[in-house]
Design an enzyme around this catalytic site. Structure first.
Site, PDB file in Angstrom:
ATOM      1  N   LYS A  82       0.860  -1.195   0.000  1.00  0.00           N
ATOM      2  CA  LYS A  82       0.000   0.000   0.000  1.00  0.00           C
ATOM      3  C   LYS A  82       0.894   1.242   0.000  1.00  0.00           C
ATOM      4  O   LYS A  82       1.897   1.287   0.737  1.00  0.00           O
ATOM      5  CB  LYS A  82      -0.905  -0.018   1.229  1.00  0.00           C
ATOM      6  CG  LYS A  82      -1.953   1.080   1.250  1.00  0.00           C
ATOM      7  CD  LYS A  82      -2.832   0.968   2.507  1.00  0.00           C
ATOM      8  CE  LYS A  82      -3.926   2.025   2.539  1.00  0.00           C
ATOM      9  NZ  LYS A  82      -4.775   1.942   3.747  1.00  0.00           N
ATOM     10  N   SER A 100      -9.742   1.950   2.844  1.00  0.00           N
ATOM     11  CA  SER A 100      -8.851   2.707   1.985  1.00  0.00           C
ATOM     12  C   SER A 100      -7.815   1.847   1.250  1.00  0.00           C
ATOM     13  O   SER A 100      -7.231   2.303   0.271  1.00  0.00           O
ATOM     14  CB  SER A 100      -8.106   3.741   2.824  1.00  0.00           C
ATOM     15  OG  SER A 100      -7.289   3.093   3.778  1.00  0.00           O
ATOM     16  N   SER A 123     -10.060  -0.483   7.060  1.00  0.00           N
ATOM     17  CA  SER A 123      -9.455  -0.284   5.736  1.00  0.00           C
ATOM     18  C   SER A 123      -8.743  -1.504   5.158  1.00  0.00           C
ATOM     19  O   SER A 123      -8.343  -1.473   3.994  1.00  0.00           O
ATOM     20  CB  SER A 123      -8.483   0.890   5.769  1.00  0.00           C
ATOM     21  OG  SER A 123      -9.194   2.094   5.723  1.00  0.00           O
TER      22      SER A 123
END
Ligand SMILES: [Mg+2]
Ligand SMILES: [Zn+2]
Lengths: 494, 95, 499
Positions: free
Chosen positions: C80, C155, C179
């Site tokens: 990420k 997210s 997330s």
């Protein structure tokens, strides 16, 4: 002071950089004076994703200081973020302590002033730990430069109650704090280098018609020398009094103002007010965890604190019989010099003699050679031996000095220097009487001066004593010289 | 409660966010909606409840006072939007 | 699709690498090709193929020479874009950090490297991890591989989609309010949020420091166990990382629990729960029952306050964490900060420079949360909002402590709905926020949570089952989930995407 119809009310806010190898929350160094931005690490730059981890030494030095100042140590303390935007603050929040500082209370000693006033102490509100900011330099062009070498150095904030009543006391209090912190080994307290910084909150209590009127409080920033502290407060007190006489404004009419001290112009001047009202939005720093201090830890801290300056002065006066002045001179030199003195006394040195010899000869040599006491070539027992010989009148003071000089040069003990140099004090009456005659014969003008009464007799006699010593090659027992010279002169002048 | 656009504008300066007048309108509406929603917490009686700052509570975590390698100045300044050879630069700040 | 990647998992690829059936270089090349072919999904914000290939060759050489290559030797893992990788763009999906290249690795990245993983691509995400759809990224939205008209969740949407679309066999994400788990459920993969403090946060660009935690996305639990072991452990650079031994999660995974008490929280089956999601979760509970678990209803009376507490605590922390992005030391600086709107003339140029830079650098959702958090901490409001929220936070954790007296894990839906349509909720903030309603309480309480695939809607959208366990009980969490995985084949399903 007393001539004015007011009291000056002073509260100090002091910041002290703690003497650690690394920063409060990261591994960057803490040296002063390095080229800009050569002493940073990602954490102290506040780079994205980096996290603070508390330096144990910083916390322990803080604890030690607070305990030494008689503060109360909180059993539970935590770290809070003080949020404000400024270019010298990379994260735009300062890790500090808000509602649960690690220590509250305590006091700072105010030493007696030379005029006999002062003395006592100033209560502390709190002591807390926080991180230092970087340095912003206002260049000439359209930019300011940011140097983050200093950012993240552990900083102790000491907040005093407004209990100080004169600029001289404020200065004395700060000097005493510096001495204490140096004894504790927690900070080098160099005001010029910024490792000791002081802000002063100042206002007046004006006495008029039996009432007391308080003037608006002004916080003076940027006081970077002891002299500046004293001058700025005096200046500000005068300014506030003159201003009050003109406009009559009191503490109720104006908020606290922020002023700076201009060292060149020697005056205080208002600083531009902040853009927006301060709202620091304190909250617990979620990257750090609280600290719990138990009794065992506190006990270890207490045990690590040696004798503090005030106690040492008392001991020198009461146990060694030194004057307050001498005790203070020795203590003010710092723990290492005072410890040297203690060692000389422990080795048998007579305290007053030891104090004199250290104050005059040892300190002067250290200064000339720019060495610390640890590097001074004559160790305490050797000095004790030498001054013992002087005390027993085996050597006169001048000879002692010469011997010490040789000891410093060669590192040899007194005994060897004396033997090699043939130092021995002459206490033989006949020999000294002969020297007196010779000196008088060589200086008839001196006798004339004494008879004429134009010159001070003590000065002339002093000169003659020196001439007699010269005749003996400096070896004569000075007491005997004085005695015999005096006797001969009273015969001549009778 | 209801936040006025003036109050929201003050918060924006505190947060260092420049908002266009129309953004200010939108944000005022949205913030009021969220603030009204979270206000339900105030109905809860939390007398005697200790605040919880971390789900997992640990204490006394320290590092040793050891100095590590400094970040080379070039690396420190590499991400700076404006710099010279040795420092970060910002619009002039005068006292 | 290259046959090599068909049904690939970390475990299956490691077996092939060990057997020399494939080299790491070939593997990385296959993923690079697939990333090129599936560029439209917008999974990767940045992919340095050369660097990955170079690293793969080095590991191949080590393996060929008989040198140890680590438990992930040669396997690509996607990251990420919130985790710092030295010298690589780390943008957090934000214009603010478009040009930021950290001079350090996150600790989780160091651990992946040490384990022999090939760092493969930075995945797209909601800006600064604030969002539930991966639509707020400066790089544009990521598409859901199961239905390209839908969002992948967020997210960590890029990391979830990367695994779902076989663009990497595993990835790392971060979870602040759901997330990892919510996008895992939307993308039909396994997503694990460890206990707060289990994995170091050093190098994780903070959103809300007391809630953020790094965790893996994988196809199955064996892979999740493997990755969790690699990234876990106390780190001297993170004071909140906890000093506890890291168990061998893989070794215990297949040991069936002697007794398993499954808690079902009635608060997780409230209005707003999609009927298809509910029935899939109810079915999963029956699977447990059949497998011999004891099902027990539990109550988490304060869980309804999770979202309001979260929307005070997280913005408050973020308003401070993101203060550093002001165009001074790093990040975007505006070109022009001359006064533009009424009132700005009175501000110092420096203040205007910061305000303009932040206005340009941040997107709307980030600004909204910074504003909300600044307000919640401001003088006169902090007690009412922030301090009250911290007290309710404790009540939420106390609920879990009580419930875990009686059960080993608590199961329920990961999110109330399956993946929603792109742009579907951007006008309705609260409904967007409510997609984390079942996940936020784990972050507030600090406990671990896991989402595993447990079904599909009639239209073929994945549904996730969430399991929660007490702090540091990841081992029993994984084992309990494995009981379900063994009985079902949802984890084997892959989206039908052409390439
Ligand atoms: Mg700043
Ligand atoms: Zn301070």
């Amino acid at each position: 002071m007393s001539s004015q119809p007011y009291d000056v009310v002073i509260g100090l806010e002091i910041h002290v950089q703690l003497q650690t190898e690394s920063k409060m929350f990261s591994w960057g160094g803490t040296e002063f004076g390095l080229p800009p931005n050569t002493q940073t690490d990602p954490v102290s730059l506040g780079m994205p994703g980096t996290l603070p981890v508390m330096n144990r030494k910083a916390f322990e030095l803080a604890l030690k200081t607070a305990v030494a100042l008689g503060a109360k140590i909180a059993p539970f303390t935590k770290w809070d973020r003080k949020n404000y935007y400024y270019p010298d603050l990379p994260k735009n929040y300062q890790v500090s302590q808000y509602d649960l500082p690690f220590s509250t209370g305590g006091k700072l000693d105010i030493p007696p002033r030379k005029d006999g006033g002062g003395g006592g102490h100033c209560a502390l509100t709190r002591v807390h730990l926080e991180e230092d900011t970087g340095k912003l330099t206002h260049g000439v062009g359209e930019h300011s430069e940011i140097d983050l070498n200093r950012a993240g150095i552990p900083l102790l904030e000491i907040v005093g109650e407004p209990e100080i009543r004169s600029a001289a006391d404020a200065r004395g209090c700060l000097e005493e704090l510096r001495l204490t912190l140096r004894y504790l080994g927690v900070s080098d307290c160099e005001m010029q280098e910024g490792s000791l910084r002081c802000d002063a909150n100042v206002n007046l209590h004006i006495h008029k018609d039996g009432r007391t009127i308080a003037t608006p409080i002004v916080e003076i920033k940027n006081l970077n020398s002891f002299r500046a502290v004293e001058k700025a407060i005096n200046y500000e007190a005068d300014r506030q009094y003159e201003k009050w006489k003109r406009d009559g404004l009191t503490i109720k009419d104006a908020p606290k103002g922020t002023w700076g001290w201009d060292d060149d112009l020697e005056r205080t001047k208002p600083q531009r007010e902040k853009e927006t009202a301060a709202d620091y939005r304190y909250f617990p720093d979620p990257d750090l965890v609280p600290v719990v201090v138990d009794e065992a830890w506190l006990e270890r801290v207490r045990a690590s604190i040696g004798e503090l300056p005030a106690a040492r002065r008392r001991r020198y006066e009461t146990e060694h019989g030194l004057s307050a002045y001498d005790a203070n001179v020795l203590v003010e030199q710092g723990d290492d010099v005072a410890a040297y003195y203690d060692a000389v006394v422990a080795a048998g040195g007579e305290p007053k003699l030891a104090s004199n010899w250290i104050q005059q000869d040892v300190l002067r040599t250290m200064k000339d050679r720019k060495v610390a006491i640890a590097e001074f070539p004559v160790k305490p027992d050797a000095l004790a031996d030498l001054i013992g010989r002087v005390g027993r009148k085996e050597l006169n003071t001048n000879q002692g000095r010469e011997v010490l000089g040789r000891m410093i040069e060669t590192g040899d003990p007194a005994e060897k220097v004396i033997e090699l140099g043939g130092y021995k004090m002459v206490s033989d009456n006949d020999a000294i009487a002969k020297a007196v005659e010779a000196a008088l014969a060589a200086n008839p003008q001196a006798i004339a001066d004494l008879k004429g009464g134009k010159k001070k007799p003590e000065a002339v006699k002093g000169f003659l004593r020196g001439q007699v010593m010269k005749q003996t090659g400096g070896k004569a027992n000075p007491a005997l010289v004085g005695e015999l010279l005096e006797a001969r002169l009273s015969e001549l002048l009778a | 409660m209801s936040l006025s656009t003036e109050e929201v504008a003050k918060v924006a300066v505190l947060a260092r966010l420049r908002l266009a007048p129309e953004e200010l309108e939108t944000f005022t509406g949205q913030l009021n909606a969220i603030v009204d929603y979270v206000a339900q917490l105030q109905a809860l009686d939390t007398t005697g409840v200790e605040p919880l700052a971390h789900g997992v509570e640990v204490r006394n975590v320290f590092r040793d006072d050891a100095r590590g390698p400094a970040l080379p100045r070039e690396a420190a300044l590499a991400n700076a939007p404006k710099r010279n050879a040795e420092s970060f630069l910002v619009p002039a700040v005068l006292d | 699709m290259n046959d090599l990647l068909k049904d690939a998992t970390v475990t299956s690829l490691l077996a092939k690498l060990e057997a020399r059936e494939v080299s790491s270089e070939e593997l990385v090349r296959a993923y690079v090709d697939r990333a090129g072919a599936l560029g439209r999904l917008n999974v990767y914000a940045h992919l340095d193929a050369d660097r990955a290939l170079e690293r793969a060759r080095a590991i191949d050489a080590d393996r060929a020479a008989g040198r140890p290559v680590g438990p992930l030797g040669g396997v690509p893992v996607a990251i990420k874009d919130v985790l710092c990788v030295e010298g690589e763009p780390t943008t957090c999906g934000s214009r603010m950090l478009r040009d930021f290249r950290p001079p350090y690795d996150a600790t989780a990245i160091v651990k992946l490297r040490e384990a022999g993983a090939v760092l493969f691509g930075k995945t797209n995400m909601d800006e600064f991890a604030m969002g539930s759809s991966t639509e707020s990224s400066f790089h544009g939205p990521t598409l859901n591989p199961w239905d390209e008209t839908r969002i992948p969740g967020g997210s960590s949407g890029g990391s979830a989609a990367a695994v779902a679309a076989d663009l990497a066999p595993a990835s790392l994400g971060t979870d602040t309010g759901g997330s990892i788990r919510q996008p895992a459920s939307f993308c039909g993969v396994v997503g694990l949020k460890p206990t707060y403090g289990r994995v170091s946060r050093y190098g994780l660009i903070a959103f809300a420091s007391s809630l953020d935690q790094i965790g893996p996305f994988t196809h199955d639990l064996a892979d999740a166990a493997l990755l969790l072991k690699v990234i876990s452990g106390r780190d001297e650079r993170d004071a909140t990382s906890v000093d506890r031994p890291v168990p061998d999660y893989s070794a215990s995974l297949d040991r069936k629990p002697e007794s398993l008490r499954i808690g079902v929280a009635r608060e997780f089956f409230t209005e707003g729960l999609d009927p298809e999601v509910e029935s899939a979760v109810r079915e999963a509970i029956r699977v447990y029952e059949k497998a011999g678990a004891r099902i027990k209803e539990v109550s988490l009376p304060h869980s309804g306050y999770g979202i309001p507490v979260y929307y005070i605590v997280a913005p408050a922390e973020c308003s401070s964490n993101l203060a550093r992005y002001d165009g001074t030391i790093f990040g975007h600086r505006a070109e022009d900060w001359s006064p533009r709107y009424p009132g700005e003339e009175d501000l110092h140029p420096l203040v205007r420079m910061m305000m303009a830079s932040r206005a340009e650098g941040f997107g709307a959702e980030v600004k909204r949360r910074i504003m909300l958090g600044t307000f919640a901490l401001s003088a006169g409001y902090a007690d009412q909002y922030y301090n009250q929220a911290l007290k309710v936070r404790r009540l939420i954790r106390d609920d879990f402590d009580a419930a875990f007296q009686d059960v080993d894990v608590i199961v329920g839906p990961t999110s109330p709905t399956p993946a929603f349509e792109l742009g579907g909720r951007s006008d309705d903030l609260l409904s967007m926020y409510l997609s984390d309603i079942y996940t936020v309480t784990a972050n507030l309480a600090g406990i671990p949570g896991l989402s595993v695939p447990c079904g599909q809607t009639k239209t073929g959208l994945p549904i996730g089952l969430q399991l929660l366990a007490p702090a540091f009980a990841e081992e029993s969490l994984l084992r309990a989930a494995r009981v379900f995985e063994r009985e079902t084949d949802w984890h084997l399903r892959r989206p039908a995407i052409g390439s």
